[in-house]
Write a protein that holds these residues in place. Sequence first.
Motif, PDB file in Angstrom:
ATOM      1  N   UNK A  22     -12.134  12.141   5.259  1.00 38.30           N
ATOM      2  CA  UNK A  22     -12.317  12.124   6.711  1.00 38.30           C
ATOM      3  C   UNK A  22     -11.146  11.407   7.393  1.00 38.30           C
ATOM      4  N   UNK A  23     -10.682  10.301   6.791  1.00 35.81           N
ATOM      5  CA  UNK A  23      -9.565   9.538   7.366  1.00 35.81           C
ATOM      6  C   UNK A  23      -8.285  10.369   7.370  1.00 35.81           C
ATOM      7  N   UNK A  24      -8.058  11.128   6.314  1.00 34.55           N
ATOM      8  CA  UNK A  24      -6.859  11.972   6.262  1.00 34.55           C
ATOM      9  C   UNK A  24      -6.939  13.091   7.295  1.00 34.55           C
ATOM     10  N   UNK A  25      -8.121  13.661   7.438  1.00 36.93           N
ATOM     11  CA  UNK A  25      -8.287  14.726   8.437  1.00 36.93           C
ATOM     12  C   UNK A  25      -8.063  14.182   9.855  1.00 36.93           C
ATOM     13  N   UNK A  26      -8.601  12.986  10.143  1.00 41.69           N
ATOM     14  CA  UNK A  26      -8.402  12.369  11.457  1.00 41.69           C
ATOM     15  C   UNK A  26      -6.921  12.101  11.712  1.00 41.69           C
ATOM     16  N   UNK A  27      -6.222  11.663  10.671  1.00 43.56           N
ATOM     17  CA  UNK A  27      -4.786  11.397  10.811  1.00 43.56           C
ATOM     18  C   UNK A  27      -4.025  12.681  11.094  1.00 43.56           C
ATOM     19  N   UNK A  28      -4.389  13.748  10.385  1.00 49.77           N
ATOM     20  CA  UNK A  28      -3.745  15.048  10.608  1.00 49.77           C
ATOM     21  C   UNK A  28      -4.020  15.539  12.035  1.00 49.77           C
ATOM     22  N   UNK A  40       6.860   2.120  11.896  1.00 52.84           N
ATOM     23  CA  UNK A  40       5.951   1.802  10.790  1.00 52.84           C
ATOM     24  C   UNK A  40       4.840   2.845  10.703  1.00 52.84           C
ATOM     25  N   UNK A  41       4.270   3.204  11.858  1.00 45.53           N
ATOM     26  CA  UNK A  41       3.193   4.188  11.869  1.00 45.53           C
ATOM     27  C   UNK A  41       3.615   5.531  11.293  1.00 45.53           C
ATOM     28  N   UNK A  42       4.841   5.935  11.592  1.00 42.05           N
ATOM     29  CA  UNK A  42       5.326   7.214  11.059  1.00 42.05           C
ATOM     30  C   UNK A  42       5.429   7.172   9.540  1.00 42.05           C
ATOM     31  N   UNK A  43       5.878   6.049   8.998  1.00 38.29           N
ATOM     32  CA  UNK A  43       5.965   5.905   7.541  1.00 38.29           C
ATOM     33  C   UNK A  43       4.579   5.977   6.908  1.00 38.29           C
ATOM     34  N   UNK A  44       3.603   5.356   7.572  1.00 37.80           N
ATOM     35  CA  UNK A  44       2.228   5.406   7.064  1.00 37.80           C
ATOM     36  C   UNK A  44       1.686   6.830   7.124  1.00 37.80           C
ATOM     37  N   UNK A  45       1.946   7.508   8.235  1.00 36.86           N
ATOM     38  CA  UNK A  45       1.487   8.897   8.388  1.00 36.86           C
ATOM     39  C   UNK A  45       2.050   9.789   7.298  1.00 36.86           C
ATOM     40  N   UNK A  46       3.342   9.674   7.048  1.00 32.76           N
ATOM     41  CA  UNK A  46       3.979  10.490   6.008  1.00 32.76           C
ATOM     42  C   UNK A  46       3.387  10.220   4.634  1.00 32.76           C
ATOM     43  N   UNK A  47       3.122   8.941   4.359  1.00 25.75           N
ATOM     44  CA  UNK A  47       2.557   8.593   3.049  1.00 25.75           C
ATOM     45  C   UNK A  47       1.138   9.141   2.896  1.00 25.75           C
ATOM     46  N   UNK A  48       0.350   9.056   3.962  1.00 22.29           N
ATOM     47  CA  UNK A  48      -1.028   9.546   3.889  1.00 22.29           C
ATOM     48  C   UNK A  48      -1.090  11.060   3.779  1.00 22.29           C
ATOM     49  N   UNK A  74       1.169  13.175   2.701  1.00 25.07           N
ATOM     50  CA  UNK A  74       2.172  13.709   1.764  1.00 25.07           C
ATOM     51  C   UNK A  74       1.749  15.032   1.129  1.00 25.07           C
ATOM     52  N   UNK A  75       0.500  15.135   0.705  1.00 26.55           N
ATOM     53  CA  UNK A  75       0.008  16.386   0.103  1.00 26.55           C
ATOM     54  C   UNK A  75      -1.313  16.814   0.744  1.00 26.55           C
ATOM     55  N   UNK A  76      -1.417  16.550   2.037  1.00 28.33           N
ATOM     56  CA  UNK A  76      -2.667  16.873   2.723  1.00 28.33           C
ATOM     57  C   UNK A  76      -2.953  18.373   2.717  1.00 28.33           C
ATOM     58  N   UNK A  77      -1.910  19.195   2.651  1.00 29.50           N
ATOM     59  CA  UNK A  77      -2.127  20.647   2.657  1.00 29.50           C
ATOM     60  C   UNK A  77      -2.997  21.083   1.473  1.00 29.50           C
ATOM     61  N   UNK A  93       0.820  -1.207   0.000  1.00 28.73           N
ATOM     62  CA  UNK A  93       0.000   0.000   0.000  1.00 28.73           C
ATOM     63  C   UNK A  93       0.860   1.264   0.000  1.00 28.73           C
ATOM     64  N   UNK A  94       1.952   1.245   0.739  1.00 28.63           N
ATOM     65  CA  UNK A  94       2.835   2.419   0.775  1.00 28.63           C
ATOM     66  C   UNK A  94       3.480   2.671  -0.584  1.00 28.63           C
ATOM     67  N   UNK A  95       3.884   1.604  -1.258  1.00 31.57           N
ATOM     68  CA  UNK A  95       4.483   1.757  -2.587  1.00 31.57           C
ATOM     69  C   UNK A  95       3.463   2.299  -3.590  1.00 31.57           C
ATOM     70  N   UNK A  96       2.229   1.841  -3.472  1.00 33.43           N
ATOM     71  CA  UNK A  96       1.177   2.339  -4.362  1.00 33.43           C
ATOM     72  C   UNK A  96       0.854   3.800  -4.078  1.00 33.43           C
ATOM     73  N   UNK A  97       0.982   4.212  -2.816  1.00 33.41           N
ATOM     74  CA  UNK A  97       0.725   5.609  -2.454  1.00 33.41           C
ATOM     75  C   UNK A  97       1.823   6.546  -2.954  1.00 33.41           C
ATOM     76  N   UNK A  98       3.035   6.019  -3.068  1.00 32.19           N
ATOM     77  CA  UNK A  98       4.160   6.862  -3.487  1.00 32.19           C
ATOM     78  C   UNK A  98       4.159   7.143  -4.990  1.00 32.19           C
ATOM     79  N   UNK A  99       3.452   6.333  -5.755  1.00 27.09           N
ATOM     80  CA  UNK A  99       3.360   6.526  -7.208  1.00 27.09           C
ATOM     81  C   UNK A  99       2.250   7.535  -7.483  1.00 27.09           C
ATOM     82  N   UNK A 100       2.589   8.644  -8.115  1.00 26.34           N
ATOM     83  CA  UNK A 100       1.605   9.702  -8.369  1.00 26.34           C
ATOM     84  C   UNK A 100       0.458   9.230  -9.259  1.00 26.34           C
TER      85      UNK A 100
END
Length: 510
Positions: free
Chosen positions: A387-393, A358-366, A368-371, A322-329
């Motif tokens: 909603x999931x991204x906002x909760x993570x932020x 591991x959690x930090x890597x997931x957070x960064x991937x999620x 990445x462009x939340x701004x 999932x992380x690798x798939x998230x890193x591909x634009x």
Amino acid sequence: MESQSQKDSLHRASSECTNPSCFFCSMNEQDLSLRKAKLARCFREMPQRDDQEHVLVLRGIWNIAMTQPDDPEFPSLGIFECMGKLIQRAVKDRQWLLRDQNIYIPYYAAHIIGSYTMNKVQFAEKAVNSNAVLPLIELLRGKISWVEQRVAVRSLGHLASHATTFEAIAEHEVEIIKLAMEISCNCIKTVYRRFVGVKDSKRVKYHSDLLTTGLGDLEIENRKAEEWASQLQCWSLYLLNCFACKGRSLNLICNKHFLKELCGMWGGLANCASPGGIGCIRTLCDFKAGRESLANSKEVMEILCNTSRSSDDWQYMAIDCLLLLLKDTDTRYIVIHAAASSLADLVELRSLKERKKVGEAITQALLQDYHKIKYGDLKLSSQDAERALKETWDLMVERRKREELMSEEELRERKDLVGMLKQEGNKKFWSGQIEKAVTTYTKALDLCPLKMRKERIVLYSNRGQSYLLLHNAEAVISDTTRALCLSSTASPHRKSLWRRAQAYDMKRVS
């Protein structure tokens, strides 16, 4: 029936052997140079001779190959050419194959090739140069039975795993990949249909003998057959993975139907060399074509999300995918929609197996462009994902900042209030006011400081139990996963494990 060792002893004890190419006499030769010459002659002449002792000889060689796979003696004397020719003869001459005990020969021959090519690249090169590949492919085609397919795919996998012999296998790339895909999808059903599901009296006798060396009862036979079926699938996946690792024939491997089947092939853990289905999926994530095919498969994404929120031994692999798939634009936003809610439950996971943070890597991937989402420059089509991204932020950024500024007194007050809310939630739960209990536990979680991990584990787990009674399986999985991320992987929270398992069962039934 005499055992092999007994027969060997009788043969060695015989002083009347007149066969100049006798394998056992050659093995007993004390003069090293003569021994080698005799063994080379034995291997050279064996495929042309009709000898009732062929099976006995091959069993002896098989035992040596299994216990001493790195011994160069037999590979240097023509063992690969001999085994290849024996397989070819078995495939082409049906009458010879069914004579005496010759039906056992192709199985042992292919097994011997696989054992000697497992570790040593120089042995694999000798096998290729001795034309052992084509006979193995004949067995892979199912020219005899699934039993021979199992050892053929194992041998081809070993040959494909060495850089210098890969291309010899790749000459038959399309056919091998199609056969390996077909075998991996159908082998479990095939073994059941042709052996396990067959009455004892109608089973192929040599299959039964090979499975249990003639000493097992029906239950042992069945158990062993199931084990071999799993191995057949594992080795087929291993062979496919050898091609996938090099980015070869991804258009074939990324077939939509096959990817769906691949998700269910979780075998391989008992065999450390096999990647299993999810290991192949992880390999495909290294390539653009693979990532695009996986991201566009609803079934694959669902399995990866479920596995990432599980206690399966492949959990770390699913998260990796999932992380690798998230890193591909090109695949990021497809995956965000499908996986953001699942990954948001894992952001506080500290370690998994040997992996740290591991959690930090997931957070960064999620995030990445939340701004872009936060300030309206990017709009997601999925409200759940947004909603999931906002909760993570809020959890991993904003809340951390706020709590760093809290005084010790304020933290103590929060702790006392959380304790009161937890007790109130428990009372409402036991009085049957389940929805009100959920609301109370939610208030407690919102107030509970992040560093109070034990208290948060209990609150998440209790709210998960409440959702279980409300038949909200997805909410149960989310809360129990969060509780388990906060607990130690070495000693996970048992109640949360049990409640999550119940929720997954609930989803399957519905």
